[in-house]
Design a protein around this motif. Structure first.
Motif, mmCIF file in Angstrom:
data_model
loop_
_atom_site.group_PDB
_atom_site.id
_atom_site.type_symbol
_atom_site.label_atom_id
_atom_site.label_comp_id
_atom_site.label_asym_id
_atom_site.label_seq_id
_atom_site.Cartn_x
_atom_site.Cartn_y
_atom_site.Cartn_z
ATOM 1 N N PHE A 10 0.899 -1.110 0.145
ATOM 2 C CA PHE A 10 -0.170 -0.112 -0.015
ATOM 3 C C PHE A 10 0.865 1.156 0.101
ATOM 4 O O PHE A 10 0.667 2.107 -0.732
ATOM 5 C CB PHE A 10 -1.092 0.007 1.438
ATOM 6 N N CYS A 13 2.772 1.885 -3.576
ATOM 7 C CA CYS A 13 1.656 2.366 -4.656
ATOM 8 C C CYS A 13 1.328 3.769 -4.148
ATOM 9 O O CYS A 13 1.036 4.544 -5.271
ATOM 10 C CB CYS A 13 0.564 1.338 -4.445
ATOM 11 N N MET A 243 -3.694 0.133 -7.274
ATOM 12 C CA MET A 243 -3.729 1.274 -6.196
ATOM 13 C C MET A 243 -2.949 2.363 -6.819
ATOM 14 O O MET A 243 -3.248 3.688 -6.413
ATOM 15 C CB MET A 243 -3.402 0.644 -4.949
ATOM 16 N N THR A 244 -1.890 2.142 -7.556
ATOM 17 C CA THR A 244 -1.106 3.324 -7.937
ATOM 18 C C THR A 244 -1.693 4.361 -8.763
ATOM 19 O O THR A 244 -1.561 5.477 -8.314
ATOM 20 C CB THR A 244 0.392 2.496 -8.721
ATOM 21 N N TRP A 247 -4.082 6.429 -6.529
ATOM 22 C CA TRP A 247 -3.737 7.340 -5.891
ATOM 23 C C TRP A 247 -3.065 8.483 -6.705
ATOM 24 O O TRP A 247 -3.424 9.537 -6.144
ATOM 25 C CB TRP A 247 -2.293 6.656 -5.289
#
Length: 300
Positions: A10, A13, A243-244, A247
């Motif tokens: 997490f 990312c 998730m990258t 974000w």
């Protein structure tokens, strides 16, 4: 995956997504020439990772080619693209590395794809077109074309990596950096102006951004990700790396005030949905294809 390792992924990312936003700020708001900034980043990585230069890799010629595709060429296009496109859109378009890698493995490694991955590839490109094309004038975003080009070149480098003997994460990083920073400085000298003046004038914020790109992204992000690859299956990690871009979109809206448009939301959902389909059904001949250029460059 345990909570500790998930928290690490997490964080990685988040760091990669934040880096897209920070780089956009450096090359657009602070107006640091993008190719020069890419050269500075690689110089910093080369200096900090000097101890990892030895032993010299056996296939140094292939590593030199990889350094162009994953290093100098990829980052030059990526940073020029970020100077001309919003970070939110760039975060999504950069994920074209995943379908590009799959197509490359089909062309050069004999990979075959089923109908699900075929649909995923089409969705990934369709979503990017939704983001990149202005429906009012039917013009394509100049900056996002560079981002797509960077994704393509990074995918070529990934195929070349498949053809050479494995080296450690940090050793790959330092050799790519060593082969990349000088050519980028030369290209910058011919194509850009006021490099050092602008960089110094950017003050401590630009210098912190540089340190973050070198230490946070290239060294911490890449090293931590390789640690996770050794412990977990690619099929587990690959979908989670989405998730990258999420974000990237969120942070660009919060920190850079990028506009939230229905076109961006729809395009992101369609494109990342396609990438997810590909990631859930990874390549047999090149499992790491779904990771895009992250394998070699340590994220963006």
């Amino acid at each position: 995956m345990g909570i500790k390792d998930f928290s690490l992924l997490f964080t990685v990312c988040f760091v990669w997504g934040l880096n897209i936003v920070i780089t956009r700020w450096v090359v657009f708001d602070a107006a640091v020439p993008p190719i020069f900034f890419a050269a500075i980043r690689f110089l910093g990585v080369a200096v900090l990772l000097i101890p990892f230069l030895r032993p010299i890799p056996e296939d140094i010629k292939t590593l030199f080619l990889i350094s162009f595709f994953i290093g100098a060429g990829h980052f030059a296009l990526l940073f020029v693209g970020l100077a001309n496109a919003e970070a939110s859109a760039a975060s999504v378009v950069s994920q074209l590395a995943v379908p590009f890698s799959t197509l490359m493995s089909m062309a050069f490694l004999g990979e075959t794809i089923g109908w699900r991955r075929g649909i995923g590839i089409m969705l990934a490109f369709a979503g990017v077109l939704l983001i990149a094309v202005d429906p009012a004038s039917f013009t394509v975003s100049f900056g996002l074309l560079y981002i797509a080009g960077a994704a393509f070149i990074g995918s070529v480098g990934g195929i070349l990596m498949k053809r050479m003997k494995p080296v450690s994460a940090m050793q790959m990083q330092v050799w790519i950096a060593l082969f990349s920073f000088a050519p980028l400085f030369v290209v910058s000298a011919f194509l850009e102006q006021g490099q050092w003046t602008t960089y110094v004038a950017g003050g401590w914020l630009v210098w912190v951004a540089t340190a973050f790109a070198v230490v946070g992204v290239s060294i911490f992000g890449h090293g931590a990700f390789y640690h996770l690859i050794k412990k977990y299956d690619i099929s587990l990690l690959s979908p989670l790396t989405l998730m990258t871009p999420i974000w990237g979109v969120v942070l660009s809206i919060v920190l850079l005030n990028d506009a939230i448009t229905p076109q961006l939301i729809l395009g992101a959902v369609v494109s990342l949905g396609g990438v997810l389909v590909i990631a859930l059904r990874p390549n047999r001949t090149m499992p790491e294809a779904s990771m895009g250029e992250k394998i070699g460059s340590g994220g963006s």
